[in-house]
Motif scaffolding. Structure first.
Motif, PDB file in Angstrom:
ATOM      1  N   THR A   1       0.899  -1.130   0.097  1.00  0.00           N
ATOM      2  CA  THR A   1      -0.093  -0.139   0.030  1.00  0.00           C
ATOM      3  C   THR A   1       0.970   1.142   0.094  1.00  0.00           C
ATOM      4  N   LYS A   2       1.930   1.196   0.721  1.00  0.00           N
ATOM      5  CA  LYS A   2       2.888   2.249   0.724  1.00  0.00           C
ATOM      6  C   LYS A   2       3.590   2.518  -0.675  1.00  0.00           C
ATOM      7  N   ILE A   3       3.939   1.559  -1.270  1.00  0.00           N
ATOM      8  CA  ILE A   3       4.374   1.574  -2.525  1.00  0.00           C
ATOM      9  C   ILE A   3       3.387   2.325  -3.736  1.00  0.00           C
ATOM     10  N   ILE A   4       2.257   2.008  -3.544  1.00  0.00           N
ATOM     11  CA  ILE A   4       1.187   2.789  -4.377  1.00  0.00           C
ATOM     12  C   ILE A   4       1.075   4.164  -3.971  1.00  0.00           C
ATOM     13  N   GLU A   5       0.960   4.304  -2.976  1.00  0.00           N
ATOM     14  CA  GLU A   5       0.757   5.873  -2.366  1.00  0.00           C
ATOM     15  C   GLU A   5       1.945   6.662  -2.963  1.00  0.00           C
ATOM     16  N   GLU A   6       2.953   6.244  -2.685  1.00  0.00           N
ATOM     17  CA  GLU A   6       4.294   7.171  -3.065  1.00  0.00           C
ATOM     18  C   GLU A   6       4.240   7.281  -4.520  1.00  0.00           C
ATOM     19  N   PHE A   7       3.746   6.162  -5.461  1.00  0.00           N
ATOM     20  CA  PHE A   7       3.581   6.380  -6.885  1.00  0.00           C
ATOM     21  C   PHE A   7       2.774   7.463  -7.234  1.00  0.00           C
ATOM     22  N   MET A   8       1.568   7.062  -6.864  1.00  0.00           N
ATOM     23  CA  MET A   8       0.155   7.984  -6.984  1.00  0.00           C
ATOM     24  C   MET A   8       0.795   9.601  -6.452  1.00  0.00           C
ATOM     25  N   LEU A   9       1.124   9.742  -5.582  1.00  0.00           N
ATOM     26  CA  LEU A   9       1.504  11.053  -5.140  1.00  0.00           C
ATOM     27  C   LEU A   9       2.415  11.870  -6.056  1.00  0.00           C
ATOM     28  N   LEU A  10       3.366  10.911  -6.376  1.00  0.00           N
ATOM     29  CA  LEU A  10       4.273  11.748  -7.459  1.00  0.00           C
ATOM     30  C   LEU A  10       3.829  11.991  -8.817  1.00  0.00           C
ATOM     31  N   ALA A  11       2.947  11.226  -9.273  1.00  0.00           N
ATOM     32  CA  ALA A  11       2.287  11.195 -10.552  1.00  0.00           C
ATOM     33  C   ALA A  11       1.089  12.522 -10.272  1.00  0.00           C
ATOM     34  N   ASN A  12       0.482  12.589  -9.148  1.00  0.00           N
ATOM     35  CA  ASN A  12      -0.115  13.733  -9.086  1.00  0.00           C
ATOM     36  C   ASN A  12       0.582  15.121  -8.819  1.00  0.00           C
ATOM     37  N   GLU A  13       1.684  14.938  -8.384  1.00  0.00           N
ATOM     38  CA  GLU A  13       2.566  16.354  -8.087  1.00  0.00           C
ATOM     39  C   GLU A  13       2.933  16.835  -9.516  1.00  0.00           C
TER      40      GLU A  13
ATOM     41  N   ALA B   1       3.705  19.074   1.791  1.00  0.00           N
ATOM     42  CA  ALA B   1       4.880  19.807   1.734  1.00  0.00           C
ATOM     43  C   ALA B   1       5.261  20.032   0.342  1.00  0.00           C
ATOM     44  N   THR B   2       4.299  20.590  -0.501  1.00  0.00           N
ATOM     45  CA  THR B   2       4.414  20.555  -1.818  1.00  0.00           C
ATOM     46  C   THR B   2       3.887  21.610  -2.476  1.00  0.00           C
ATOM     47  N   GLU B   3       4.629  22.423  -3.399  1.00  0.00           N
ATOM     48  CA  GLU B   3       3.692  23.643  -4.150  1.00  0.00           C
ATOM     49  C   GLU B   3       2.465  23.283  -4.973  1.00  0.00           C
ATOM     50  N   TYR B   4       2.822  21.941  -5.508  1.00  0.00           N
ATOM     51  CA  TYR B   4       1.837  21.676  -6.584  1.00  0.00           C
ATOM     52  C   TYR B   4       1.397  20.111  -6.261  1.00  0.00           C
TER      53      TYR B   4
ATOM     54  N   PHE C   1       0.215  23.754 -14.024  1.00  0.00           N
ATOM     55  CA  PHE C   1       0.355  24.971 -13.403  1.00  0.00           C
ATOM     56  C   PHE C   1       1.226  26.038 -14.321  1.00  0.00           C
ATOM     57  N   TRP C   2       2.248  25.311 -14.933  1.00  0.00           N
ATOM     58  CA  TRP C   2       3.408  26.200 -15.792  1.00  0.00           C
ATOM     59  C   TRP C   2       2.506  26.319 -17.271  1.00  0.00           C
ATOM     60  N   GLN C   3       1.708  25.591 -17.576  1.00  0.00           N
ATOM     61  CA  GLN C   3       1.034  25.941 -18.661  1.00  0.00           C
ATOM     62  C   GLN C   3       0.090  26.655 -18.540  1.00  0.00           C
ATOM     63  N   GLN C   4      -0.243  27.498 -17.399  1.00  0.00           N
ATOM     64  CA  GLN C   4      -1.379  28.222 -17.233  1.00  0.00           C
ATOM     65  C   GLN C   4      -2.614  27.846 -17.848  1.00  0.00           C
ATOM     66  N   THR C   5      -2.854  26.810 -17.747  1.00  0.00           N
ATOM     67  CA  THR C   5      -4.282  26.169 -18.149  1.00  0.00           C
ATOM     68  C   THR C   5      -5.278  26.173 -17.126  1.00  0.00           C
ATOM     69  N   PRO C   6      -6.500  26.252 -17.347  1.00  0.00           N
ATOM     70  CA  PRO C   6      -7.656  26.135 -16.214  1.00  0.00           C
ATOM     71  C   PRO C   6      -7.596  24.661 -15.689  1.00  0.00           C
ATOM     72  N   PHE C   7      -7.409  24.644 -14.294  1.00  0.00           N
ATOM     73  CA  PHE C   7      -7.287  23.163 -13.879  1.00  0.00           C
ATOM     74  C   PHE C   7      -7.845  23.162 -12.371  1.00  0.00           C
ATOM     75  N   VAL C   8      -8.036  22.261 -11.953  1.00  0.00           N
ATOM     76  CA  VAL C   8      -8.512  21.718 -10.667  1.00  0.00           C
ATOM     77  C   VAL C   8      -7.470  21.209  -9.799  1.00  0.00           C
ATOM     78  N   TYR C   9      -7.114  21.940  -8.691  1.00  0.00           N
ATOM     79  CA  TYR C   9      -5.943  21.364  -7.736  1.00  0.00           C
ATOM     80  C   TYR C   9      -6.636  21.077  -6.469  1.00  0.00           C
ATOM     81  N   ARG C  10      -5.629  20.153  -5.927  1.00  0.00           N
ATOM     82  CA  ARG C  10      -6.122  19.680  -4.445  1.00  0.00           C
ATOM     83  C   ARG C  10      -5.165  20.536  -3.699  1.00  0.00           C
TER      84      ARG C  10
ATOM     85  N   GLU D   1       2.184  20.188 -11.523  1.00  0.00           N
ATOM     86  CA  GLU D   1       3.101  21.278 -11.810  1.00  0.00           C
ATOM     87  C   GLU D   1       3.060  21.553 -13.196  1.00  0.00           C
ATOM     88  N   HIS D   2       3.235  20.676 -14.241  1.00  0.00           N
ATOM     89  CA  HIS D   2       2.904  20.737 -15.517  1.00  0.00           C
ATOM     90  C   HIS D   2       1.789  21.678 -15.909  1.00  0.00           C
TER      91      HIS D   2
END
Length: 571
Positions: A304-316, A407-410, A323-332, A320-321
């Motif tokens: 479960t911890k493996i999947i959590e880490e991989f999903m968190l990284l993909a979400n971040e 502790a992440t900006e994106y 955000f820098w595209q300046q595209t309308p988006f839904v953030y958490r 970030e991508h």
């Protein structure tokens, strides 16, 4: 929502909500044929006055209180959670295929030859994320492949409109109320093993420090080789089970690489100050009649911890991508904790000898350091819970406000479009943006609709959480009704003016009312979170381990009452 009581020429509905203190009068011709003991949904016609009860009519019979599942459906109805798909949605399912069509894969990145796995709970049927992983010279190439739900749920279609109304799937003790019909959620959108599936992938190059050095977001087609459970992956990585190893021999090197990469990512998150609340969550085991036969901690293991880490990284990475595209988006987004709550937390933990800074900005790393300090102590559970209550609630926003807890900006929710509408919504934006970005008209369209989508999804998430919480609470009370008179070990989890709340090792919480502390007269010390005996000086304080007896459990009120047996000799 309430329980119907029938008289000869009329009836009453006794409301489940205790704040409704008057029974609802039901005339004979407005009862839908309900009998005494039916759980019903009633509509108020006349609010009545001081001398007259409110009057109403029954609009739905949920079932008899003795029938399995009626109690949980009453909670669902009381919260207004849709649980039946309307006719237009059912009709729309006629056009949904059971396998991907020949032209669907055209123009997509073809990953069907790559070793691909899903890792989920044993009873999961809506599999929306799959993993590929390669060890490369500079580190790892991680692919997080998410079901392409938007290929089948088009904007404005009956399926899409209903998904917005639901906002999220709701996971209750005895059932799942899905956001999407099962033909989608368990069928063509579920990344089942051995069949081609459409996906939206975030493929990341990660160095040995855990940094993403390059990535690609693409429409893909995949074919899952193995449908893995968390338990089986644990058996491979920790238990080295011979039978399991033989079955999945081809994938074992990849699982070991997953374990290593997840450890690197976890270390990196910890270094930046990401907060990891690792609470015991309740898992309720029911029999075929819906009666609870066991309450135990839900186990978070290596898988479960493996999947959590991989999903968190993909979400971040996705957040970030875009955000820098300046595209309308839904953030958490997750705001910083309020100074007032932190001051209360600081005053509380001071009693246990711990300290946190209460002026200026409090970095999440300080919160994580506190959690590290209390790990393994008697007071860990109590302080962890209070620390969590000091945090703000995360919410969906159209502005990138960062995520304090991680502790992440994106941050966004990209990985669960089968069961969360925000993920489905941003998939639609991602797919439209992939060729050349959004055109002006689509940009304006999303700018117009996304604020309301984010607001509704945040509200429906809270509604689902309340339903999940209330059904678990209900089943815990029902479980303890079979254990009246038995003795359990627990920890004092809260101290109030009217008594002590005690949490048992199986996560069930009950109240020792102050009147049940009958060996002395006890004074409530609010500042130090304890009761002090006036004559004998005995103290019951927060975080202390005690032994309790189950005195009563009331399913209607959803309360459990304990009496103290004796303190545990475990200091």
């Amino acid at each position: 929502v309430g329980t119907y009581q029938k008289n000869q020429n009329f009836g009453f509905v006794v409301a489940d909500q205790k704040k409704i203190d008057k029974d609802l009068f039901i005339p004979k011709n407005a009862d839908m044929g309900a009998i005494t003991g039916h759980k019903v949904v009633a509509e108020i016609i006349d609010f009545g006055d001081a001398a007259k009860n409110p009057e109403g009519r029954i609009i739905e019979i949920i079932g008899h209180t003795n029938e399995p599942g009626t109690d949980i459906m009453a909670i669902v109805k009381s919260l207004g959670i849709p649980n039946v798909f309307p006719d237009p949605v059912v009709a729309a399912l006629e056009t949904v295929p059971t396998e991907i069509l020949k032209n669907d894969a055209v123009g997509r990145l073809d990953l069907r030859k790559q070793l691909t796995v899903t890792i989920d709970g044993e009873d999961a049927t809506d599999l929306d994320d799959a993993i590929t992983l390669e060890k490369v010279e500079t580190g790892y190439k991680l692919g997080v492949h998410i079901a392409d739900v938007t290929h089948y749920v088009r904007e404005g279609s009956p399926l899409d409109v209903e998904a917005v109304i639901r906002g999220t799937s709701v996971y209750l003790a005895d059932r799942v109320i899905p956001m999407l019909p099962r033909k989608l959620s368990n069928g063509i959108c579920s990344l089942n093993a051995g069949v081609d599936r459409l996906s939206l992938s975030c493929i990341m190059d990660i160095d040995y420090h855990g940094d993403v050095t390059n990535y690609e977001i693409a429409e893909t087609v995949i074919n899952v080789d193995y449908r893995m459970s968390y338990t089986d992956v644990k058996k491979i990585l920790l238990d080295e089970d011979p039978a399991i190893n033989a079955t999945y021999e081809k994938a074992i090197p990849m699982f070991k690489d997953m374990e290593n990469l997840a450890a690197i990512l976890r270390k990196m998150r910890s270094k930046r100050g990401s907060i990891d609340f690792d609470f015991p969550e309740a898992k309720v085991i029911l029999d075929e009649q819906g009666k609870p036969i066991e309450i135990k901690e839900y186990e978070r293991n290596v898988a479960t911890k493996i999947i959590e880490e991989f999903m968190l990284l993909a979400n971040e990475t996705v957040a970030e991508h875009f955000f820098w595209q300046q595209t309308p988006f839904v953030y958490r987004s997750h705001d910083d904790p309020s100074p007032e709550k932190l001051k209360r937390l600081s005053a509380f933990i001071y009693n246990f000898g711990y300290h946190i800074k209460t002026h200026g900005d409090i970095h999440p790393k300080q919160i994580q350091q506190l959690l590290n300090e209390i790990a393994g102590t008697h007071e860990e559970l109590v302080i962890s819970r209070l620390t969590l209550r000091s945090m703000q609630k995360a919410a969906y926003t159209t502005t990138n406000d960062g995520h304090y807890g991680l502790a992440t900006e994106y941050y966004c929710h990209f990985t669960s479009p089968i069961r969360r509408y925000p993920d489905l919504q941003i998939h639609r934006i991602i797919k439209e943006s992939l060729p050349n970005g959004l055109n002006e008209a689509r940009t304006e369209h999303y700018q117009k609709i996304l604020p309301n989508i984010a607001k509704l999804c945040s509200e429906y998430e809270r509604r689902a959480e309340e339903a999940e919480r209330e059904t678990i609470k209900l089943k815990k009370v029902e479980y303890m009704m079979e254990h009246i008179g038995e003795t359990f070990n627990g920890v004092i989890s809260s101290v109030t003016s009217f008594g002590l709340f005690v949490e048992l090792e199986n996560t069930i919480e009950g109240l020792v009312h102050v009147t049940a502390l009958d060996d002395d007269y006890y004074n409530y010390d609010e500042e130090h979170y304890c009761f002090i005996g006036e004559r004998k000086g005995k103290i019951y304080r927060l975080g202390e381990r005690i032994k309790v007896n189950v005195a009563n459990a009331d399913k209607q009120l959803r309360t459990i009452d304990f009496t103290v047996v004796k303190e545990l000799i475990d200091k």
